[in-house]
Design a protein around this motif. Structure first.
Motif, PDB file in Angstrom:
ATOM      1  N   PRO B 184       3.699  -2.900  -1.799  1.00  0.00           N
ATOM      2  CA  PRO B 184       3.943  -4.650  -2.297  1.00  0.00           C
ATOM      3  C   PRO B 184       2.813  -5.120  -1.381  1.00  0.00           C
ATOM      4  CG  PRO B 184       5.865  -3.960  -1.294  1.00  0.00           C
ATOM      5  CD  PRO B 184       5.020  -2.674  -1.078  1.00  0.00           C
ATOM      6  N   ALA B 185       1.962  -6.168  -1.941  1.00  0.00           N
ATOM      7  CA  ALA B 185       0.587  -6.915  -1.314  1.00  0.00           C
ATOM      8  C   ALA B 185       1.071  -7.256   0.050  1.00  0.00           C
ATOM      9  CB  ALA B 185       0.316  -7.851  -2.176  1.00  0.00           C
ATOM     10  N   GLU B 186       2.423  -7.697   0.176  1.00  0.00           N
ATOM     11  CA  GLU B 186       2.632  -8.398   1.508  1.00  0.00           C
ATOM     12  C   GLU B 186       2.821  -7.155   2.638  1.00  0.00           C
ATOM     13  OE1 GLU B 186       4.121  -8.782  -1.623  1.00  0.00           O
ATOM     14  OE2 GLU B 186       6.336  -8.755  -0.818  1.00  0.00           O
ATOM     15  N   ALA B 187       2.823  -6.063   2.153  1.00  0.00           N
ATOM     16  CA  ALA B 187       2.926  -4.928   3.199  1.00  0.00           C
ATOM     17  C   ALA B 187       1.414  -4.262   3.722  1.00  0.00           C
ATOM     18  CB  ALA B 187       3.453  -3.571   2.626  1.00  0.00           C
ATOM     19  N   ASN B 188       0.374  -4.984   3.202  1.00  0.00           N
ATOM     20  CA  ASN B 188      -1.023  -4.678   3.368  1.00  0.00           C
ATOM     21  C   ASN B 188      -0.910  -4.837   5.171  1.00  0.00           C
ATOM     22  OD1 ASN B 188      -2.084  -3.716   1.430  1.00  0.00           O
ATOM     23  ND2 ASN B 188      -2.869  -5.812   0.649  1.00  0.00           N
ATOM     24  N   GLY B 189      -1.679  -3.884   5.957  1.00  0.00           N
ATOM     25  CA  GLY B 189      -1.920  -3.796   7.264  1.00  0.00           C
ATOM     26  C   GLY B 189      -0.564  -3.467   8.011  1.00  0.00           C
ATOM     27  N   VAL B 190       0.352  -2.955   7.474  1.00  0.00           N
ATOM     28  CA  VAL B 190       1.485  -2.580   8.224  1.00  0.00           C
ATOM     29  C   VAL B 190       1.455  -1.043   8.161  1.00  0.00           C
ATOM     30  CG1 VAL B 190       4.131  -2.139   7.998  1.00  0.00           C
ATOM     31  CG2 VAL B 190       3.112  -4.221   7.055  1.00  0.00           C
TER      32      VAL B 190
END
Lengths: 110, 214, 85
Positions: B184-190
């Protein structure tokens, strides 16, 4: 009744069916043991995934509807063990009578 | 040995011993399980400790194993390439005991959504994800997924856009399938470790999508 | 490579689903050799048979009743169930 043309009951892809039920049950100890017996009997060369399935399929649709998943599995494992000669039907009969006489619950009998 | 409770009784996920089956009326099939097990042990085909160890091995397998693999694939392109080429060996190299299981990983992208079913029985990557959910073995899921996958997915709460192709994998023979969901795009950087918490069991079967941990 | 699944209906243990028999598809990948389940199921000495994954369109499998004609089904089929098209 529709005419049989060779498609067997377990071959379900495309059959009409209703909504999916999301009911889930935790596996009981005896069910886990059935699963373990299948894996170990296979590793010991006494059966294989196809022979497990073959007996399940031959048990028929009624068994699929009336019995739980691991009830069907132990029926198939037991049948496979008799077929391969791991023990005889008479030995299984005697052992089952002994087990049953131990008590009225799984905890008592196992 | 009616009351000889050996130390081979696993605990439930709540940490309590399994009791329900111990206290209900002994069934024909439970009698058969005990009898088959004892006969196989008496005749030396298997041992009691093997049964114990096999149950422990099975209890240790859970969707968390698959989630670890997905999170690695999301963060390591080389690993992902290896996974898509030879999923079985790549999982073993990561330290997972998947036995003789033959595994194929299929990737969800902007243009493809994968979903896994077994119309003939209940084939499932159990050596990686643990035992399949009950619905996976149900007549409804097995019958309908190959004929109306979008409707089935919609019942699971997953709507597939018209320009995305649905690929249904019918696990008919010797291979087992794991879906590599799209990150998911929201998970970028995790981080990789935390990303594993985004990966649900259903997302690896293809009937769910990854989501932020609650 | 385009292939068609045999429309054969024998009894016994078979891993070729009924809904794909007689249908045409494309080999997606070759997987390798496995014990023939049709012998293995009876604990007979099994011949090694080649297994491939075949991709079928929904339109091919379900005809006009297809939910989305361009969606696909992929399944493992033993090559002794396949003929070239």
């Amino acid at each position: 009744m529709t005419e049989f043309f060779g498609k067997r009951w377990h071959d379900m892809g495309g059959d009409p069916a209703g909504k999916i039920s999301y009911d889930q049950h935790d596996f009981a100890l005896w069910e886990k043991r059935v699963d373990a017996l299948m894996v170990l009997a296979s590793t010991a060369g006494l059966m294989n995934t196809d022979s497990l399935r073959r007996v399940l399929e031959d048990m028929g649709e009624e068994a699929y509807e009336a019995m739980s998943y691991y009830e069907r599995w132990i029926a198939s494992v037991g049948q496979n063990m008799i077929e391969v000669g791991a023990f005889s039907t008479a030995e299984l009969a005697r052992k089952m009578a002994q087990v049953k006489a131990r008590g009225s619950t799984y905890g008592d009998a196992t | 040995m009616p009351h000889d409770h050996q130390n081979d009784e696993p605990l439930s996920s709540s940490g309590h011993p399994f009791r329900a089956d111990d206290d209900t009326k002994l069934s024909y099939w439970q009698v058969m399980e005990i009898a088959v097990r004892e006969l196989l042990i008496e005749k030396g085909h298997i041992s009691a400790s093997q049964v114990h160890e096999q149950i422990n091995r099975m209890d240790a397998r859970s969707p968390a194993n698959g989630a670890t693999i997905v999170a690695r694939a999301w963060t390591d392109p080389q690993f992902k390439a290896a996974l898509l080429t030879n999923a079985g060996q790549t999982s073993r190299d990561m330290g997972f005991d998947i036995g003789p299981m033959q595994l194929i990983v299929v990737e969800n992208t902007n243009s493809v959504h994968n979903v896994v079913v077994c119309t003939l029985c209940s084939c499932y990557p159990r050596n990686l994800l643990g035992l399949p959910p009950d619905w996976y073995k149900s007549r409804a899921y097995r019958s309908r997924t190959v004929v109306e996958p979008r409707k089935v997915l919609s019942e699971f709460g997953v709507e597939i856009a018209p320009d995305v192709q649905v690929r249904v994998h019918d696990s008919t023979a010797d291979m087992r399938y794991l879906v590599l969901p799209a990150k998911p795009a929201e998970a970028n950087g995790v981080s990789e470790t935390l990303l594993a918490n985004w990966v649900t069991r259903d997302s690896m079967i293809g009937v769910g999508l990854p989501r932020a941990p609650v | 490579m385009k292939v068609r699944v045999h429309s054969h209906w024998p009894p016994g243990h078979i891993r070729t689903p009924a809904y794909l028999r007689g249908k045409q598809g494309e080999i997606e990948r070759e997987i390798g050799l496995f014990n023939n389940p049709e012998q293995n199921a009876y604990r007979l000495a099994s011949e090694q048979r080649a297994l491939v994954r075949v991709r079928f369109t929904m339109a091919e499998v379900w005809g006009d009743g297809a939910e989305t004609p361009d969606d696909v089904i992929e399944a493992e089929i033993y090559t002794h169930w396949l003929e070239p098209v």
